[in-house]
Design a protein around this motif. Structure first.
Motif, PDB file in Angstrom:
ATOM      1  N   LEU A 179       7.195 -18.675 -50.027  1.00 41.35           N
ATOM      2  CA  LEU A 179       8.156 -19.697 -49.616  1.00 41.35           C
ATOM      3  C   LEU A 179       9.426 -19.699 -50.472  1.00 41.35           C
ATOM      4  O   LEU A 179      10.545 -19.783 -49.925  1.00 41.35           O
ATOM      5  CB  LEU A 179       7.484 -21.070 -49.635  1.00 41.35           C
ATOM      6  N   GLY A 182       7.594  -8.813 -45.866  1.00 41.72           N
ATOM      7  CA  GLY A 182       6.675  -9.005 -44.761  1.00 41.72           C
ATOM      8  C   GLY A 182       5.556  -7.989 -44.716  1.00 41.72           C
ATOM      9  O   GLY A 182       4.367  -8.339 -44.708  1.00 41.72           O
ATOM     10  N   LEU A 229       7.246 -13.657 -36.367  1.00 40.45           N
ATOM     11  CA  LEU A 229       6.452 -14.333 -35.350  1.00 40.45           C
ATOM     12  C   LEU A 229       6.605 -13.705 -33.968  1.00 40.45           C
ATOM     13  O   LEU A 229       5.643 -13.663 -33.197  1.00 40.45           O
ATOM     14  CB  LEU A 229       6.854 -15.808 -35.277  1.00 40.45           C
ATOM     15  N   ARG A 238       0.663 -16.836 -39.477  1.00 43.48           N
ATOM     16  CA  ARG A 238       1.455 -17.313 -38.342  1.00 43.48           C
ATOM     17  C   ARG A 238       1.707 -18.819 -38.455  1.00 43.48           C
ATOM     18  O   ARG A 238       2.828 -19.292 -38.234  1.00 43.48           O
ATOM     19  CB  ARG A 238       0.754 -17.007 -37.022  1.00 43.48           C
ATOM     20  N   LEU A 249      11.722 -16.873 -49.364  1.00 42.36           N
ATOM     21  CA  LEU A 249      12.395 -17.202 -48.104  1.00 42.36           C
ATOM     22  C   LEU A 249      13.559 -18.160 -48.352  1.00 42.36           C
ATOM     23  O   LEU A 249      14.630 -18.033 -47.745  1.00 42.36           O
ATOM     24  CB  LEU A 249      11.406 -17.828 -47.129  1.00 42.36           C
ATOM     25  N   ALA A 290       8.606 -23.386 -43.815  1.00 34.77           N
ATOM     26  CA  ALA A 290       9.245 -22.084 -43.657  1.00 34.77           C
ATOM     27  C   ALA A 290      10.532 -22.205 -42.867  1.00 34.77           C
ATOM     28  O   ALA A 290      11.550 -21.571 -43.197  1.00 34.77           O
ATOM     29  CB  ALA A 290       8.285 -21.108 -42.984  1.00 34.77           C
ATOM     30  N   PRO A 300      10.935 -15.600 -40.799  1.00 33.82           N
ATOM     31  CA  PRO A 300       9.772 -16.150 -40.096  1.00 33.82           C
ATOM     32  C   PRO A 300       9.813 -15.942 -38.590  1.00 33.82           C
ATOM     33  O   PRO A 300       8.819 -15.518 -37.984  1.00 33.82           O
ATOM     34  CB  PRO A 300       9.810 -17.632 -40.478  1.00 33.82           C
ATOM     35  N   GLU A 301      10.952 -16.207 -37.971  1.00 28.79           N
ATOM     36  CA  GLU A 301      11.048 -16.017 -36.524  1.00 28.79           C
ATOM     37  C   GLU A 301      10.893 -14.554 -36.146  1.00 28.79           C
ATOM     38  O   GLU A 301      10.261 -14.216 -35.140  1.00 28.79           O
ATOM     39  CB  GLU A 301      12.392 -16.548 -36.014  1.00 28.79           C
ATOM     40  N   LEU A 306       4.349 -19.412 -41.060  1.00 34.04           N
ATOM     41  CA  LEU A 306       5.691 -19.030 -40.619  1.00 34.04           C
ATOM     42  C   LEU A 306       6.257 -20.001 -39.591  1.00 34.04           C
ATOM     43  O   LEU A 306       7.470 -20.232 -39.531  1.00 34.04           O
ATOM     44  CB  LEU A 306       5.658 -17.619 -40.032  1.00 34.04           C
ATOM     45  N   SER A 324      15.766 -19.043 -43.545  1.00 37.47           N
ATOM     46  CA  SER A 324      15.639 -17.588 -43.424  1.00 37.47           C
ATOM     47  C   SER A 324      15.266 -17.226 -41.994  1.00 37.47           C
ATOM     48  O   SER A 324      14.469 -17.914 -41.336  1.00 37.47           O
ATOM     49  CB  SER A 324      14.572 -17.071 -44.388  1.00 37.47           C
TER      50      SER A 324
END
Length: 590
Positions: free
Chosen positions: A422, A502, A549, A529, A425, A537, A545-546, A532, A542
């Motif tokens: 975290l 990642g 995902l 998941r 990010l 997150a 995460p997207e 994120l 940042s």
């Protein structure tokens, strides 16, 4: 890739179901164990970089020699995140099946990798594999017969990378290091050595410091005998291998002959090499040293570049300008291990790298601090059973609490995401700085019981300042990036951040949990998941995460293809230093 195959137990299977055959990493002969470890690394690279998966019988096949033969590897464990385990590998031809050694496997896999490498690159790969196997043999032989030292938690993790990067074709290659030198300079062999010292005429002295005191004052203290320095000089610490090699370079030899450099020889107490080999640590001193070392370690010669030295002082100044206080207010357990000063030599004949530049790195850990390199924490330790320091932690925590190991492992992983991932990010989203936070560059801080409570990042090479954030960063620190060459296009930062944090870091951690039978990787992927997709997150700002995902594929560094293309990852533009390929995203598929 399928993770549940006939003959290949799923990640959640009981270990007894898939350990009916002895683990090849536990072969009593360390040479045979090292051979197998090397072949496993090659197969993991090949599977990742080509998208290959096992057949219905649980065997991975690599077609070689134009289809006239194939390598056949029975799968002991197939990892959704890439940390696969294999049984003994054979070469199948029309005349039957034969065992295959690591060098032969390397040459065959190189020909099957699809890049049509030249004969020189295949030979280079084979030579480096042979070197890596030999060093791994020495390491396993030493560690299986030598009692553990009371090195403390920090150094113990730095010395734990016995087999090296699980997804690198030559994880222990150190081209140019002789056997006796290897014993002294290798962290896995518990090596230690006194530094070699030069005195630099102040006309040639190059320094930088954001440490609140001159760099040459710090090195004089580390030398310990400033009265022995020739008048008008400053003390320069060097790695002993580098000092001998550099003295043979014509430009350095001329400076020594002219009395502008003075060879003072070895001096002082021993220093211990850490996992990078060239960064050294000595208990009780507030400094670590990142030394230039012209050895080819895995893919690159490890000599400090001047822009990296400027980057270290620049990042320290940037954090001290107020950014660090903002970051700690959100994430008080995380920080960067600072590189606030450096010392080196300037002369028109030397070039960059000169081989004579040394980074002064702050040493922030006390003897009681449980700070561990993540790569060392998860590294396989094939002694009696294939375990790791991470496995020891989980076992102890589970026994203390009377809870199942898999449950404790999942909780440990979730706490780790909060404590280590975290904050990284946050720095990307809020400050526009993506860190090259692979496992060896990342440290986790553990509490007295062994739970993650914080972390540190280290590496003056591994910063990506986003070009889109140049104005914001320049407002914080005018002139930022001018000397350090750290700004990159956002697309490059996105690719590297997704790979290093990642794939290498978090998916590598999940793969370690799975391959060492500590947890079901699919459970941890689902937990990742949820992390994120969660509000904390998202609040970092940042984009990673997207991306993790929802992107069906990820760009991943291909260590085998990078090697077969003859690339030195520290040379040239950032965007073209390594080969990247697309891989299926196990996070999106979880």
């Amino acid at each position: 890739m399928s993770t549940t195959l006939t003959g290949v137990p799923p990640a959640s299977a009981d270990p007894a179901d898939h350990r009916t055959a002895p683990d090849p990493l536990l072969r009593p002969d360390p040479a045979l164990a090292a051979e197998h470890a090397a072949v496993e690394c090659l197969l993991r690279c090949w599977a990742r970089e080509t998208g290959a998966s096992p057949d219905a019988e649980g065997v991975l096949h690599v077609p070689v020699l134009g289809g006239a033969a194939r390598l056949a590897a029975p799968v002991r464990y197939w990892s959704p995140c890439g940390w696969h385990r294999f049984g003994p590998v054979g070469l199948l031809t029309a005349s039957g099946a034969d065992p295959v050694d690591a060098v032969t496997a390397a040459a065959l896999i190189a020909g099957a990798a699809g890049e049509r490498p030249g004969a020189g690159q295949v030979a280079d790969l084979a030579a480096r594999v042979a070197d890596s196997v030999g060093r791994t043999t020495d390491i396993l032989g030493h560690r299986r017969t030598t009692p553990a030292t009371d090195a403390g938690p920090f150094l113990r993790a730095e010395q734990a990378l016995l087999l090296g990067h699980p997804l690198h074709p030559t994880p222990k290659s150190r081209d140019g290091l002789g056997p006796a030198q290897g014993a002294a300079y290798s962290p896995e062999l518990h090596g230690s050595f006194p530094l070699h010292w030069f005195a630099v005429d102040r006309e040639l002295l190059a320094v930088g410091s954001a440490a609140g005191r001159p760099a040459e004052e710090i090195t004089a203290e580390l030398y310990g005998r400033p009265d022995l320095l020739p008048p008008g000089t400053a003390a320069l610490p060097l790695h002993p291998w580098q000092a001998r090699e550099a003295a043979l370079r014509p430009a350095v030899a001329r400076l020594l002959e002219r009395g502008l450099l003075h060879d003072l020889g070895p001096a002082g107490e021993p220093w211990h090499p850490t996992s990078s080999v060239r960064t050294v640590y000595r208990p009780g001193t507030p400094w670590m040293l990142k030394l230039s070392l012209g050895l080819r370690i895995t893919n690159s010669r490890r000599e400090n570049l001047r822009k990296e030295l400027h980057r270290g002082t620049e990042v320290h100044r940037l954090l001290e300008s107020g950014l660090g206080a903002e970051w700690r207010a959100e994430h008080p357990g995380f920080d960067i291990v600072r590189d606030p000063a450096w010392v080196g030599v300037d002369h028109p004949t030397l070039g960059d790298p000169s081989g004579l530049d040394t980074v002064l790195r702050q040493q922030p850990f006390g003897p009681a601090d449980r700070a561990a390199c993540v790569a060392g924490l998860v590294a396989e330790q094939p002694f009696g059973r294939v375990d790791s320091q991470l496995a020891g932690l989980i076992t102890e925590l589970a026994a203390r609490a009377g809870r199942p190991e898999a449950t404790v492992a999942a909780e440990w992983f979730l706490r780790y995401l909060d404590a280590v991932v975290l904050p990284i990010l946050w720095l990307d989203g809020r400050a526009g700085i993506a860190l090259e936070a692979h496992q060896q560059n990342s440290l986790v801080l553990l509490d007295a019981e062994g739970w993650p409570v914080g972390g540190r990042y280290r590496d003056n090479q591994g910063y990506y300042f986003r070009a889109s954030q140049a104005d914001r960063l320049s407002a914080r620190l005018p002139g930022i990036g001018d000397a350090s060459d750290t700004f990159v296009p956002d697309a490059v930062a996105d690719e590297r951040f997704a790979y290093y944090l990642g794939i290498n870091h978090v998916l590598g951690l999940i793969g370690a949990f799975g391959s060492q039978r500590l947890a079901d990787e699919r459970v941890l992927l689902a937990a990742f998941r949820r992390f994120l997709a969660g509000p904390r997150a998202a609040a970092t700002g940042s984009a990673l995460p997207e991306h993790l995902l929802h992107s069906p594929t990820l760009r991943c560094k291909a260590n085998l293809l990078t090697r077969l293309n003859g690339l030195d990852e520290l040379v040239g533009p950032v965007a073209s230093q390594s080969v990247y390929v697309g891989i299926d995203n196990p996070v999106a598929g979880a």
